[in-house]
Design a protein around this motif. Structure first.
Motif, PDB file in Angstrom:
ATOM      1  N   TYR A 337      10.088 -32.591  -4.045  1.00 10.57           N
ATOM      2  CA  TYR A 337       9.524 -33.157  -2.873  1.00 10.57           C
ATOM      3  C   TYR A 337       9.798 -34.265  -2.718  1.00 10.57           C
ATOM      4  O   TYR A 337       9.754 -35.290  -3.704  1.00 10.57           O
ATOM      5  CB  TYR A 337       7.916 -32.623  -2.941  1.00 10.57           C
ATOM      6  N   ALA A 338       9.797 -34.839  -1.360  1.00 13.40           N
ATOM      7  CA  ALA A 338       9.757 -36.390  -1.122  1.00 13.40           C
ATOM      8  C   ALA A 338       8.510 -36.664  -0.681  1.00 13.40           C
ATOM      9  O   ALA A 338       8.089 -36.186   0.563  1.00 13.40           O
ATOM     10  CB  ALA A 338      10.899 -36.505  -0.145  1.00 13.40           C
ATOM     11  N   ILE A 339       7.917 -37.620  -1.311  1.00 15.71           N
ATOM     12  CA  ILE A 339       6.537 -38.060  -1.111  1.00 15.71           C
ATOM     13  C   ILE A 339       6.553 -39.280  -0.345  1.00 15.71           C
ATOM     14  O   ILE A 339       7.199 -40.391  -0.950  1.00 15.71           O
ATOM     15  CB  ILE A 339       5.799 -38.134  -2.188  1.00 15.71           C
ATOM     16  N   ARG A 340       6.087 -39.536   0.938  1.00 14.20           N
ATOM     17  CA  ARG A 340       5.990 -41.015   1.506  1.00 14.20           C
ATOM     18  C   ARG A 340       5.117 -41.962   0.955  1.00 14.20           C
ATOM     19  O   ARG A 340       3.618 -41.599   0.458  1.00 14.20           O
ATOM     20  CB  ARG A 340       5.396 -40.832   2.986  1.00 14.20           C
ATOM     21  N   SER A 341       5.617 -43.188   0.448  1.00 19.73           N
ATOM     22  CA  SER A 341       4.548 -44.242  -0.121  1.00 19.73           C
ATOM     23  C   SER A 341       4.904 -45.496   0.294  1.00 19.73           C
ATOM     24  O   SER A 341       5.541 -45.498   1.468  1.00 19.73           O
ATOM     25  CB  SER A 341       5.110 -44.078  -1.638  1.00 19.73           C
ATOM     26  N   PRO A 348      -2.764 -42.427  -0.120  1.00 18.19           N
ATOM     27  CA  PRO A 348      -3.780 -42.563   1.304  1.00 18.19           C
ATOM     28  C   PRO A 348      -5.129 -41.893   0.940  1.00 18.19           C
ATOM     29  O   PRO A 348      -6.214 -42.431   1.257  1.00 18.19           O
ATOM     30  CB  PRO A 348      -3.266 -41.504   2.217  1.00 18.19           C
ATOM     31  N   VAL A 349      -5.002 -40.988  -0.017  1.00 18.80           N
ATOM     32  CA  VAL A 349      -6.393 -40.432  -0.433  1.00 18.80           C
ATOM     33  C   VAL A 349      -6.286 -40.463  -2.014  1.00 18.80           C
ATOM     34  O   VAL A 349      -5.449 -39.763  -2.569  1.00 18.80           O
ATOM     35  CB  VAL A 349      -6.767 -39.106  -0.078  1.00 18.80           C
ATOM     36  N   TRP A 380     -10.011 -38.335   3.304  1.00 17.35           N
ATOM     37  CA  TRP A 380      -9.370 -37.133   3.387  1.00 17.35           C
ATOM     38  C   TRP A 380      -9.493 -36.744   4.780  1.00 17.35           C
ATOM     39  O   TRP A 380      -8.736 -35.838   5.281  1.00 17.35           O
ATOM     40  CB  TRP A 380      -9.956 -36.193   2.506  1.00 17.35           C
ATOM     41  N   LYS A 381     -10.659 -36.898   5.539  1.00 16.91           N
ATOM     42  CA  LYS A 381     -10.770 -36.706   6.968  1.00 16.91           C
ATOM     43  C   LYS A 381      -9.845 -37.319   7.595  1.00 16.91           C
ATOM     44  O   LYS A 381      -9.122 -36.718   8.571  1.00 16.91           O
ATOM     45  CB  LYS A 381     -12.292 -36.873   7.211  1.00 16.91           C
ATOM     46  N   THR A 382      -9.702 -38.577   7.509  1.00 17.97           N
ATOM     47  CA  THR A 382      -8.751 -39.453   8.237  1.00 17.97           C
ATOM     48  C   THR A 382      -7.439 -38.989   8.224  1.00 17.97           C
ATOM     49  O   THR A 382      -6.809 -38.980   9.043  1.00 17.97           O
ATOM     50  CB  THR A 382      -8.870 -40.950   7.638  1.00 17.97           C
TER      51      THR A 382
END
Length: 970
Positions: A337-341, A348-349, A380-382
């Protein structure tokens, strides 16, 4: 005899304490033996019988014993006797620092952290100390004059005690304290996880100042499960996922780079990256579907500096994470997987879990339902609101468990983790989340695994060596000293009983080296008896009656016994402070054994002997065959010292030449690497096995020199050492190396051999029966610790001899003999490293053996120095040369008997104690032999040459000597 009532009382109290402590061990052994006999080897039936028998209670009047309670109190067995795993966990201190800086993206901070990562690979200092050095260096080079209290460094809400004007030294102190607290938190989390696993008698300890935690879990069989449980930080994070179309151009570019610079990356130029990624079989939301056998190659490519430098702006900070495990329908592949960071690598969470439970999805598959805390729920909501219709990855310790598309915003903080779980895997995950998360990631930097079958064999070989050594000592003592020898045997039995009982009472762990320490303590225990009996014989030959002779024998021997035992105790303390694992066990056993031998052999034996003599009964101190041995033997040792100097000089030069030209064969704990002992169902040629493995284990630079294969004990066992993938310390890396090992040895295994049985090896005739892994940073620490231990031991012995004998000439002579012994032993291990049919590695065990030799060798030297000190007072008319010769000759019986008895004991352990102890005992054999020689011809001769200019009378009339020598007869 004065004080005999008090000594008897102490012995009785000690005996009662030891009985009380050892009863639980006896009872659990009794119950388990009954269960074994009834079950006839059936494990299921054994457990049922154990459950039935454990309900019974044994009432002894003064105490009641029941199995579960006794099991908790029984003597702890080390993993080398019981099987299991011992690991050294290291908390990721970069993560801790990043957290304390609130994940700052300050370029000076980032560069300092990157530099610290590189420096730490070859440093023995702590990570935080190296970070402060590198931060100062980068700060100076950039001319930034940035303070540690700056808001972009540590002056943020995570460290409220730091103000804008807090100076750097105070900040460093605060940060060090916070890191130490975080390690304490990690320790508590690890303990909670182990408790949830239901492991019996685990041993969890912090290693102060290092950010490391030592965990020993005897009896554990599912090693991979344990490793995952320990290393999982429970860092549950949620990330945005980048799609294939975003990273495909980068992969195409990398393919072209590999064709030109593949060698620099560490892969062949012919490597086809696009084929390895198998994009045509791509699973949803992944960017690669890679065969398990190709994952190491993909890691090597993506983690190379060349690949990182080639990244375009849109994936500059992207993380490439693997899926948790292969999908059920595609068991040979793993999704990438490619995870945006971002630069700070902050998710983010990143929410803490309030609760986690096993659940089931709509298709009946096992999942983990969890509820986040308030902050995590809000984040998590955001995130879900922002990514409706897009994929979001749920990761635990940088492994993707699931990456579904978000259908709608999730406001409650409740979510579900899926991942093709088995029931056991889901339960482990629930336990990990429930125990709380580690403050940072953890990795296993050192590990030792011993299979149950090898543990049982170690107990058997250890017991045989113990019984044989015990019989040798009994026969020798009675043969040489007659009736007095019987009392020495009785004292030795008490010594053993007290030693084992006290070890149990202080919760010490019995290891295989510990058994060797017990056997060695028997040999050292008779040393005191020999000194007393030999002096008693001298007094009898002077015409004194039996009672007076024994009185003088004990009185005149006390000084030498105390001096000899204290120097040995010093080495035991050094071993304990600088040793780890089994070596600590050896040091504890040796230390307690020394203290108990002084009590039983000096005090208790005296009470027993004088109790007999006061009743008018005699007690022989010789037999007809040994009465006149060494009597009136006089050798001109000092006159022959020049021949000894020449012999020792030649021997030393040969040893040093071999040390500096051929070097040593270092064990994995000094070099770093992985070592496996593999058992086969038939004999195996190590050369053929080596050739097969060389093709499998290929180093990063393409070299095929990363494997060493030797026969280990019998011809159906091999010891295989490799540094392949040693810088990758994950569980996955361990599993990959074991897979490679299986592939390389498959041709020597049964046709139906499987990886599962090969890794366990408990219920089969083949497989890995023990393994050791040591990371490079730990290896550096062990090497520096070993060198420091030797230096401290030598300095300690020098100072103690100086304190006791008041002359630097004696200390110098003693140290010269010890250095001589150390060089000879080191030289032997260099010259014979490829000749001997057993391990001749320089490792922690060798350092322990070397220190033990130094402690033992000094005993004989102290005996002679003590006699020289006495004669300086009583024989002033002798020349100094004759005085030294008289002193050495008059103590020949003591020196020979202690050395010969110890040599026989060590020889018994060497032959019968098992392969793991053979190299250790060989060093002791050489040490005892050359230690005796160096006592006569090096320590005494060097001291003589340094003193001879003053003459006997001048030395004897020195007020220092008058005072010291005068105390000898008190």
């Amino acid at each position: 005899m004065q004080g005999k009532g008090f000594i008897t009382l102490i012995a009785v109290i000690l005996g009662l304490i030891c009985i009380n402590e050892l009863l639980p061990t006896w009872y659990t052994s009794k119950v388990e033996k009954q269960a074994t006999e009834i079950s006839a080897g059936d494990p299921v039936k054994y457990q049922k019988e154990l459950d039935r028998l454990s309900k019974d209670t044994l009432n002894l009047g003064f105490t009641k014993l029941h199995y579960s309670g006794a099991k908790e109190k029984e003597m702890k067995l080390g993993l080398d006797l019981k099987g299991g795993i011992n690991v050294l966990l290291e908390i990721n201190q970069r993560d801790l620092i990043s957290n304390l800086t609130n994940y700052s993206e300050n370029p000076i901070l980032i560069e300092a952290l990157n530099r610290t990562d590189e420096v730490q690979k070859n440093s023995t200092r702590s990570y935080i100390d190296n970070f402060f050095v590198e931060f100062d260096a980068v700060n100076k080079q950039k001319g930034a004059n940035l303070k540690l209290a700056d808001p972009e460094i540590f002056g943020n809400p995570n460290l409220t005690e730091i103000r804008f004007n807090t100076n750097d030294e105070e900040v460093k102190k605060i940060v060090r304290n916070r890191i130490e607290l975080s390690t304490g938190t990690a320790y508590e989390v690890i303990r909670t996880r182990i408790d949830k696993m239901g492991v019996t008698q685990p041993n969890v300890q912090r290693v102060p100042g290092t950010g490391r935690i030592s965990v020993e879990m005897p009896g554990v069989k599912d090693i991979d499960r344990v490793k995952k449980m320990l290393q999982t930080s429970a860092k549950l994070q949620f990330w945005e996922v980048q799609q294939l179309q975003e990273v495909a151009p980068y992969f195409e570019q990398l393919s072209q780079i590999i064709a030109v610079k593949g060698d620099s990356i560490g892969v062949p130029k012919t490597t086809n990256l696009m084929n390895l990624l198998q994009l045509n079989t791509m699973a949803a939301n992944g960017v690669g579907n890679i065969k398990l056998s190709d994952t190491a190659t993909i890691n090597k490519i993506l983690n190379s500096q060349i690949a990182k430098d080639a990244r375009p702006a849109n994936i500059k900070y992207t993380n490439f994470f693997w899926g948790y495990k292969p999908d059920a329908g595609n068991e040979n592949n793993l999704v990438l997987y490619a995870i945006r960071s971002n630069a700070s690598q902050k998710a983010p969470v990143d929410g803490a879990v309030e609760s986690a439970n096993i659940g089931y999805d709509d298709l009946g598959r096992v999942v983990v339902d969890m509820q986040m805390d308030s902050k995590g729920a809000k984040d998590w909501k955001t995130m879900t609101e922002k990514n409706v219709g897009k994929p979001v990855a749920v990761t635990l310790d940088n492994v993707v468990y699931t990456a579904p598309n978000v259908n709608e915003a999730i406001p409650s903080g409740r979510t579900q983790i899926s991942g093709n779980f088995s029931q056991e895997e889901a339960q482990d995950l629930v336990n990990v989340l429930g125990a709380g998360k580690l403050p940072a990631g953890a990795k296993i930097v050192q590990a030792e695994v011993v299979g149950p079958s090898l543990g049982a064999e170690s107990i058997q070989s250890g017991m045989w060596s113990f019984i044989i050594a015990f019989l040798i000592i009994v026969v020798y003592l009675i043969f040489y000293y007659g009736g007095a020898g019987v009392y020495a045997v009785i004292a030795m039995v008490f010594n053993l009983f007290f030693l084992i009982g006290i070890m149990d009472s202080v919760d010490a762990t019995l290891t295989l080296p510990g058994i060797a320490g017990i056997v060695l303590s028997m040999a050292m225990a008779i040393d005191a008896n020999v000194i007393v009996y030999e002096r008693t014989k001298e007094e009898l030959f002077l015409g004194k009656n039996i009672k007076e002779a024994y009185k003088e024998g004990f009185n005149f021997s006390l000084s030498a016994i105390i001096d000899g035992n204290i120097t040995s105790l010093l080495t035991a303390i050094v071993l304990y402070v600088f040793g780890t694992g089994p070596i600590k066990g050896f040091a504890v056993t040796l230390g307690i054994g020394i203290l108990m031998s002084m009590f039983t052999c000096v005090l208790l034996t005296r009470v027993m002997i004088f109790n007999r003599l006061e009743k008018g009964k005699g007690l022989s101190v010789w037999t007809p065959m040994t009465k006149n041995l060494f009597r009136n033997t006089w050798i001109n040792f000092i006159g022959k010292r020049k021949f000894a100097y020449i012999f020792s000089a030649i021997l030393t030069v040969i040893c040093l030449l071999s040390i500096f030209t051929q070097g040593f064969k270092f064990g994995v704990d000094f070099n770093g690497g992985r070592s496996y002992v593999v058992r086969f169902d038939k004999s195996v040629n190590p050369v053929e096995a080596d050739e097969s493995l060389q093709k499998i284990f290929v180093a990063k630079d393409g070299d095929q020199n990363a494997v060493d294969v030797k026969t280990f004990g019998t011809d159906n066992q091999l010891k295989i050492t490799t540094d392949y993938m040693i810088n990758e310390e994950s569980v996955e890396a361990d599993m990959a190396v074991e897979q490679k090992l299986f592939e390389g040895l498959k041709q020597f295994l049964p046709a139906d051999a499987s990886v599962r049985n090969f890794k366990g090896g408990e219920d089969t005739t083949y497989g890995i029966i023990s393994s050791v892994k040591v990371g490079p940073t730990v290896a550096d620490d062990i090497k520096s610790g070993g060198a420091m231990a030797l230096l401290i031991a030598l300095v300690g012995i020098f100072l103690y001899i100086l304190l006791r004998f008041k002359r630097w000439q004696f200390s110098t002579g003693a140290i010269a003999s010890l250095v001589h012994d150390a060089i000879v032993i080191l030289g032997a291990y260099s010259i014979l490293r490829n000749i001997m049919p057993f391990s001749m590695e320089i490792n922690q065990d060798f350092i322990a053996a070397l220190l033990t030799v130094l402690g033992y060798s000094i005993n004989d030297t102290v005996i002679i120095f003590d006699r020289i000190r006495e004669y300086l007072k009583d024989k002033k008319s002798l020349t100094l040369e004759n005085l030294f010769n008289d002193s050495i000759s008059s103590t020949l019986g003591r020196t020979f008997n202690t050395a010969f008895a110890t040599f026989l004991v060590i020889l018994a352990i060497f032959i019968f104690g098992g392969e793991n102890l053979r190299g250790f005992m060989f060093a002791l054999l050489i040490g005892v032999g050359f230690g005796t020689y160096s006592t006569w011809f090096i320590a005494s001769a060097v001291s003589y040459d340094l003193l001879k200019k003053k003459g006997t009378k001048a030395i004897a009339e020195d007020p220092i000597v008058e005072d010291v020598a005068g105390t000898t007869r008190n």
